[in-house]
Design a protein around this motif. Structure first.
Motif, short mmCIF file in Angstrom:
data_model
loop_
_atom_site.label_atom_id
_atom_site.label_comp_id
_atom_site.label_asym_id
_atom_site.label_seq_id
_atom_site.Cartn_x
_atom_site.Cartn_y
_atom_site.Cartn_z
N GLU A 56 -27.45 111.88 37.74
CA GLU A 56 -27.20 110.50 38.13
C GLU A 56 -25.71 110.28 38.04
OE1 GLU A 56 -31.26 108.55 36.23
OE2 GLU A 56 -29.46 107.33 36.39
N LYS A 57 -25.14 109.73 39.13
CA LYS A 57 -23.70 109.48 39.14
C LYS A 57 -23.47 107.99 39.41
CE LYS A 57 -22.17 113.93 39.37
NZ LYS A 57 -21.03 114.60 38.78
N LYS A 58 -22.37 107.48 38.89
CA LYS A 58 -22.08 106.05 39.07
C LYS A 58 -20.59 105.85 39.27
CE LYS A 58 -22.86 101.75 36.46
NZ LYS A 58 -23.23 100.84 37.51
N LYS A 59 -20.26 104.98 40.23
CA LYS A 59 -18.87 104.63 40.46
C LYS A 59 -18.86 103.14 40.79
CE LYS A 59 -16.31 107.56 42.80
NZ LYS A 59 -15.64 108.32 43.89
N GLY A 60 -18.51 102.34 39.78
CA GLY A 60 -18.53 100.89 39.99
C GLY A 60 -19.94 100.40 40.26
N ARG A 61 -20.12 99.73 41.41
CA ARG A 61 -21.43 99.18 41.75
C ARG A 61 -22.30 100.19 42.50
NH1 ARG A 61 -20.86 96.26 45.47
NH2 ARG A 61 -18.63 96.35 45.93
N ILE A 62 -21.79 101.37 42.75
CA ILE A 62 -22.52 102.37 43.52
C ILE A 62 -23.00 103.47 42.58
CG2 ILE A 62 -22.42 103.97 45.46
CD1 ILE A 62 -20.11 102.37 46.57
N SER A 63 -24.26 103.85 42.75
CA SER A 63 -24.80 104.94 41.95
C SER A 63 -25.70 105.81 42.82
CB SER A 63 -25.58 104.41 40.75
OG SER A 63 -26.65 103.60 41.18
N ALA A 64 -25.96 107.03 42.36
CA ALA A 64 -26.80 107.96 43.12
C ALA A 64 -27.63 108.79 42.16
CB ALA A 64 -25.94 108.86 44.00
N THR A 65 -28.82 109.16 42.64
CA THR A 65 -29.71 110.04 41.87
C THR A 65 -30.06 111.24 42.73
OG1 THR A 65 -31.69 108.89 42.65
CG2 THR A 65 -30.69 108.10 40.59
N LEU A 66 -30.51 112.30 42.07
CA LEU A 66 -30.79 113.55 42.78
C LEU A 66 -32.08 114.18 42.27
CD1 LEU A 66 -29.75 115.82 44.72
CD2 LEU A 66 -28.68 116.86 42.72
N ASN A 67 -32.94 114.56 43.22
CA ASN A 67 -34.15 115.32 42.90
C ASN A 67 -34.16 116.55 43.79
OD1 ASN A 67 -36.82 116.38 42.97
ND2 ASN A 67 -37.63 114.44 42.23
N THR A 68 -33.77 117.69 43.23
CA THR A 68 -33.66 118.91 44.04
C THR A 68 -35.01 119.56 44.27
OG1 THR A 68 -33.28 120.29 42.10
CG2 THR A 68 -31.34 119.38 43.19
N SER A 80 -24.07 93.92 46.87
CA SER A 80 -23.24 94.34 48.01
C SER A 80 -22.16 93.31 48.33
CB SER A 80 -24.12 94.53 49.24
OG SER A 80 -25.16 95.42 48.98
N GLN A 81 -21.00 93.82 48.70
CA GLN A 81 -19.87 93.00 49.13
C GLN A 81 -19.50 93.38 50.56
OE1 GLN A 81 -18.41 90.58 47.03
NE2 GLN A 81 -20.29 91.08 45.91
N PRO A 82 -18.87 92.46 51.31
CA PRO A 82 -18.47 92.79 52.69
C PRO A 82 -17.66 94.08 52.78
CG PRO A 82 -18.25 90.45 52.34
CD PRO A 82 -18.59 91.05 50.99
N GLU A 83 -16.84 94.36 51.78
CA GLU A 83 -16.02 95.58 51.82
C GLU A 83 -16.85 96.86 51.64
OE1 GLU A 83 -15.51 93.00 49.73
OE2 GLU A 83 -15.13 93.70 47.67
N ASP A 84 -18.13 96.71 51.31
CA ASP A 84 -19.01 97.88 51.23
C ASP A 84 -19.50 98.30 52.61
OD1 ASP A 84 -20.62 96.52 48.27
OD2 ASP A 84 -18.89 97.88 48.41
N SER A 85 -19.24 97.49 53.61
CA SER A 85 -19.69 97.80 54.97
C SER A 85 -19.05 99.10 55.42
CB SER A 85 -19.33 96.67 55.93
OG SER A 85 -19.96 95.47 55.56
#
Lengths: 113, 112
Positions: A56-68, A80-85
């Motif tokens: 699991e990785k996180k950077k600010g408001r963004i995160s990700a998970t992995l199932n290999t 979400s913010q407009p700059e996330d577009s």
């Protein structure tokens, strides 16, 4: 054929909404899974490089998970913010006879203020 | 560091002409990738070099496309003769191994 699939293809949300997208990839010969953020008229920039099942990785408001084992990764954006577009690309690093990075076609996120 | 440098940024040419795209990777990176972006197919890998040696060129569309990496700081992608269906944005990226890719700003090619 190595196929990396992303869903949904596009997503429109309101500012403040939380959202997530999926990346599916082959579960064999896994080497790494990358997530990139690609703003219009710019070049892709790396968000995360994930190599271990359960990562699991996180950077600010963004995160990700992995199932290999089952071949999928989720990317989450909280509030979400407009700059996330942007278009969010995942890429599967295939560790077969020749290493190669195969990109999905991306999820286009539009955040309305 | 200046990042990955591509040239030209934009090229408009006529069908049948030769096109050469250039890339300077980040110093110290030993992997270099050429990708093509189109509306229909997204970002597709054309060819990948490791330590200046082409490792996988299975994505190169046809014999009209060729790529070289004569040294660690320079690569070219050549299309001869060019066709309208080659119109796309061509990205070069470099990487220090299997880590993240660093992309150039792309070369937008229009073949009339």
């Amino acid at each position: 054929i190595l196929n990396v699939e992303q869903s949904p293809q596009s997503l429109h949300v309101q500012e403040g909404d939380s959202t997530n997208f999926t990346c599916s990839f082959p579960s064999s010969n896994f080497y790494a899974l990358h997530w990139y953020r690609w703003e219009t008229a710019k070049s892709p920039e790396a968000l995360f490089v994930m190599t271990l099942n359960g990562d699991e990785k996180k950077k600010g408001r963004i995160s990700a998970t992995l199932n290999t084992k089952e071949g999928y990764s989720y990317l989450y954006i909280k509030g979400s913010q407009p700059e996330d577009s942007a278009t969010y690309l995942c890429a599967f690093y295939y560790g077969g006879a020749t290493n190669k990075l195969i990109f999905g076609t991306g999820t286009l996120l539009a955040v309305q203020p | 560091d200046a990042g990955v440098i591509q040239s030209p940024r934009h090229e408009v040419t006529e069908m049948g002409q030769e096109v050469t795209l250039r890339c300077k990777p980040i110093s110290g990176h030993n992997s270099l990738f050429w990708y093509r972006q189109t509306m229909m197919r997204g970002l597709e890998l054309l060819i990948y070099f490791n330590n200046n040696v082409p490792i996988d060129d299975s994505g190169m569309p046809e014999d009209r496309f060729s790529a070289k990496m004569p040294n660690a700081s320079f690569s070219t992608l050549k299309i001869q003769p060019s066709e309208p269906r080659d119109s796309a944005v061509y990205f070069c990226a470099s990487s220090p191994g299997i880590g993240e890719l660093f992309f150039g700003e792309g070369s937008r090619l229009t073949v009339l």
